[in-house]
Structures are given as C-alpha cells and as structure tokens.
Design an enzyme around this catalytic site. Structure first.
Site: not given
Ligand code: PNS
Length: 166
Positions: A41, A128
C-alpha cells in the site's frame, strides 16, 4: 511479564486507536504498538511519521512502546516475546475480517492469542480512511485525531493534491 502487541497501519492514529491503546495497556505489563510497514500500500504517512505520531500521542502511558515492523504480525509478536495480539472491534462489519485474521494467525502460531476490545461507542464509526476522506474534502477532523496530527494530515493531503498523487 505479560506483554501484548497491537498491530495496525495507524495511517494516521485516531482517537479510536488511542481508546484501544489506553484500555489494553491497562490490562498488561507492556503494550507494544506495531506500525506496519506495508509495501503493498502507499500510506499517507511513512512508517517513521506514523511511529512519531503514536509516540507523541502515547507519551503519558508509561507501559506503551511503539515500533515499526514489516512481515507477518505473528513473527513480530514472537520477536517481541509477547503472547497476545490486541485488536479493536468497532462493529459487526469488522468481525469477519478480524475473525479471519485471528484464525489465520492462530494457525501460524498457536501460542499467540488475539484479544478483541470492543471500541468505545463514541468511536465506533471512526477509521483512518474516513479521516483522510473528510480531510481531503476540507472537512473538520479535530474530533477524530489528536491535535498534533490534524495539521499533518491536512498538509500531507494538500501536498498529494499538488503532486497529483492520491
Ligand atoms: O490497521 P489495519 O490496517 O486494519 O491493520 C491490519 C494489520 C496490520 C493488523 C494486518 O494487515 C496485518 O497483520 N498485516 C501484517 C501481515 C500479516 O501478518 N498478515 C496475516 C494476517 S491474516
């Protein structure tokens, strides 16, 4: 030591995030707010800027640490020597995505549990993305984000408009 990680994008941090941070920090010895460096992103703010905003917004909560991370949340949680992931649930619309994430994370590391806090009703509508949308059209975001963040959001959005980046 009971340690938890609250991972997220925090682009930018909102009062909804701060509500979850305050309440979960009260439940553990140490809360680490993990700011995702997401290469897929294009965030409005760099990871360093998001970390700095969070450091400022949480400076009065003594057991909160803020760190940027990339890769999987579960791997970051393990590196932090934590056992819990904290996430906020605003409404039923969050549930499916959050459940899917929590189940996936648990399959990847069965030693890590996800704790959900229901967001204070006052912030149940807040995200956000909404903040950025309101700011983009010149709306008032002072009710949504800390004072120190307000002008940074307007300024960055104006810069993006000038350079034609969204
Ligand atoms: O604030 P957000 O964007 O809703 O947070 C999402 C987040 C960062 C918690 C999620 O995208 C994440 O954990 N990303 C890191 C990659 C990961 O671990 N993916 C597997 C989770 S299914």
């Amino acid at each position: 030591m009971r340690r938890a990680v609250y991972p997220g994008s925090f682009d930018p941090v909102t009062f909804g995030h701060l509500d979850v941070i305050e309440r979960s920090a009260a439940l553990v010895d140490e809360l680490i707010v993990g700011v995702l460096i997401n290469h897929a992103k294009t965030p409005l703010f760099s990871a360093e800027e998001r970390v700095n905003m969070l450091l400022d917004a949480t400076k009065n909560i003594s057991n909160v640490r803020v760190e940027a991370f990339s890769g999987l949340s579960v791997d970051f949680v393990k590196r932090c020597d934590a056992k819990f992931i904290v996430r906020g649930l605003r409404a039923i619309t969050d549930f499916e995505y959050e459940l899917q994430m929590a189940q996936t994370n648990r399959i990847m590391n069965s030693e890590i549990d996800t704790l959900f806090l229901t967001t204070n009703l006052e912030y149940a509508y807040l995200s956000s993305t909404t903040v950025k949308e309101v700011a983009y059209y010149g709306g008032d975001i002072t009710h949504f984000v800390p004072e120190a963040v307000v002008n940074q959001v307007y300024r960055r959005i104006e810069e993006r408009k000038l350079t034609g980046t969204k």
